[in-house]
Design a protein around this motif. Sequence first.
Motif, mmCIF file in Angstrom:
data_model
loop_
_atom_site.group_PDB
_atom_site.id
_atom_site.type_symbol
_atom_site.label_atom_id
_atom_site.label_comp_id
_atom_site.label_asym_id
_atom_site.label_seq_id
_atom_site.Cartn_x
_atom_site.Cartn_y
_atom_site.Cartn_z
ATOM 1 N N ARG A 91 118.181 13.424 -81.873
ATOM 2 C CA ARG A 91 116.888 13.266 -81.208
ATOM 3 C C ARG A 91 117.027 13.391 -79.696
ATOM 4 O O ARG A 91 116.042 13.589 -78.981
ATOM 5 C CB ARG A 91 116.277 11.912 -81.571
ATOM 6 C CG ARG A 91 115.664 11.890 -82.964
ATOM 7 C CD ARG A 91 115.318 10.494 -83.436
ATOM 8 N NE ARG A 91 114.402 9.808 -82.555
ATOM 9 C CZ ARG A 91 113.937 8.577 -82.786
ATOM 10 N NH1 ARG A 91 114.336 7.910 -83.864
ATOM 11 N NH2 ARG A 91 113.108 8.002 -81.941
ATOM 12 N N LEU A 92 118.233 13.302 -79.201
ATOM 13 C CA LEU A 92 118.477 13.504 -77.772
ATOM 14 C C LEU A 92 118.085 14.906 -77.316
ATOM 15 O O LEU A 92 117.860 15.142 -76.134
ATOM 16 C CB LEU A 92 119.950 13.253 -77.446
ATOM 17 C CG LEU A 92 120.373 11.788 -77.354
ATOM 18 C CD1 LEU A 92 121.887 11.665 -77.289
ATOM 19 C CD2 LEU A 92 119.745 11.131 -76.142
ATOM 20 N N TYR A 114 110.699 8.766 -74.789
ATOM 21 C CA TYR A 114 112.105 8.962 -74.433
ATOM 22 C C TYR A 114 112.874 7.650 -74.300
ATOM 23 O O TYR A 114 114.038 7.656 -73.905
ATOM 24 C CB TYR A 114 112.204 9.742 -73.120
ATOM 25 C CG TYR A 114 111.898 11.214 -73.252
ATOM 26 C CD1 TYR A 114 112.917 12.154 -73.403
ATOM 27 C CD2 TYR A 114 110.591 11.667 -73.242
ATOM 28 C CE1 TYR A 114 112.642 13.508 -73.526
ATOM 29 C CE2 TYR A 114 110.292 13.024 -73.362
ATOM 30 C CZ TYR A 114 111.321 13.935 -73.507
ATOM 31 O OH TYR A 114 111.040 15.272 -73.638
ATOM 32 N N ASN A 117 115.758 7.722 -76.703
ATOM 33 C CA ASN A 117 116.724 8.706 -76.219
ATOM 34 C C ASN A 117 117.503 8.183 -75.020
ATOM 35 O O ASN A 117 118.705 8.441 -74.882
ATOM 36 C CB ASN A 117 116.007 10.006 -75.831
ATOM 37 C CG ASN A 117 115.444 10.739 -77.034
ATOM 38 O OD1 ASN A 117 115.231 10.131 -78.078
ATOM 39 N ND2 ASN A 117 115.194 12.020 -76.891
ATOM 40 N N LYS A 120 120.226 5.825 -76.227
ATOM 41 C CA LYS A 120 121.320 6.578 -76.838
ATOM 42 C C LYS A 120 122.144 7.308 -75.779
ATOM 43 O O LYS A 120 123.376 7.373 -75.866
ATOM 44 C CB LYS A 120 120.765 7.577 -77.866
ATOM 45 C CG LYS A 120 120.229 6.943 -79.132
ATOM 46 C CD LYS A 120 121.339 6.266 -79.920
ATOM 47 C CE LYS A 120 120.878 5.761 -81.262
ATOM 48 N NZ LYS A 120 121.925 4.996 -81.966
ATOM 49 N N ARG A 139 126.462 12.943 -82.774
ATOM 50 C CA ARG A 139 125.003 13.054 -82.754
ATOM 51 C C ARG A 139 124.551 13.508 -84.134
ATOM 52 O O ARG A 139 124.826 14.628 -84.560
ATOM 53 C CB ARG A 139 124.550 14.044 -81.685
ATOM 54 C CG ARG A 139 124.761 13.532 -80.269
ATOM 55 C CD ARG A 139 124.360 14.560 -79.232
ATOM 56 N NE ARG A 139 124.620 14.057 -77.874
ATOM 57 C CZ ARG A 139 124.744 14.826 -76.802
ATOM 58 N NH1 ARG A 139 124.626 16.155 -76.924
ATOM 59 N NH2 ARG A 139 124.973 14.295 -75.621
#
Length: 271
Positions: A91-92, A114, A117, A120, A139
């Motif tokens: 999802r990054l 975000y 994100n 993470k 990831r």
Amino acid sequence: MKKNIKYTVFGHTGFLGSNIVKFLKEKNYDVFLPSRNKIKFTKNLNNIIYCIGSDNVLDDPINAIQSNLMMLSKIIINNKFKNFIYISSTRLYLNSKNTNEKDAIKINTSSKNYFYNSLKAVAENFCLSQKNKNIKVIRLSNLYGLNFRKQIYLLPSLIRNSKNNKKINIYINKKSKKNYVNINNVIDIIIKIMNKSKYRLYNVASDKRLTIEKIASSIKKVTNCKIIYSNQKERFDEPKIDITRIKKEFKFKPTNNFDNFIPDIIKKYKL
């Protein structure tokens, strides 16, 4: 016998963690399952797989920060271990055209979308900035497989609604694409990366994406539920993930058996 090899799994009650534990025990490995919220141990934890990470970041931001970042950093700092794998997310790559591990990650700090994100990304940066090269990051894309419980992710939510309510409500365009990889492929590659790898960061995903329509229709074939589509103007495609690195190094080949796997997933789904 492989009792002298130990794995420590943090987040062992979740979907990924429980499947990892099942796999390791079937291989007769000695597996240590830490108590919830315990972060410091006197014994060597050897091979750590860190699967903890709350997705419910907006409703419970404190827990999200604690699980995705604080516990992670404290465990790395306060314990002895041989190898460490941190499970991050593809999802990054939100709104990114380039999804190679070498590509920069984009974070929009003014958007709540975000926040997850950002956590993470910070956790990854902490792991990869450590001098210990045996601390690695994976990831991971969306997963499908057995042992789904009450997760709020798309697939278990659709399955749960199809069985309980006999209908599935879809609120984004049915042509939207998502990346799903078989959990058995994932566990195999996690162990390989932990034992020996050239790099410290890897994408693990499928080389094919599925439409929401395909996912819903696969479930309908089994449960005969009704599918209700709303807000079809909004389309969201997850980016195609570059998995060249694991293909070259580990000869990784995603099985892409989603449609054939769905009946067994639904049959064994725990409500």
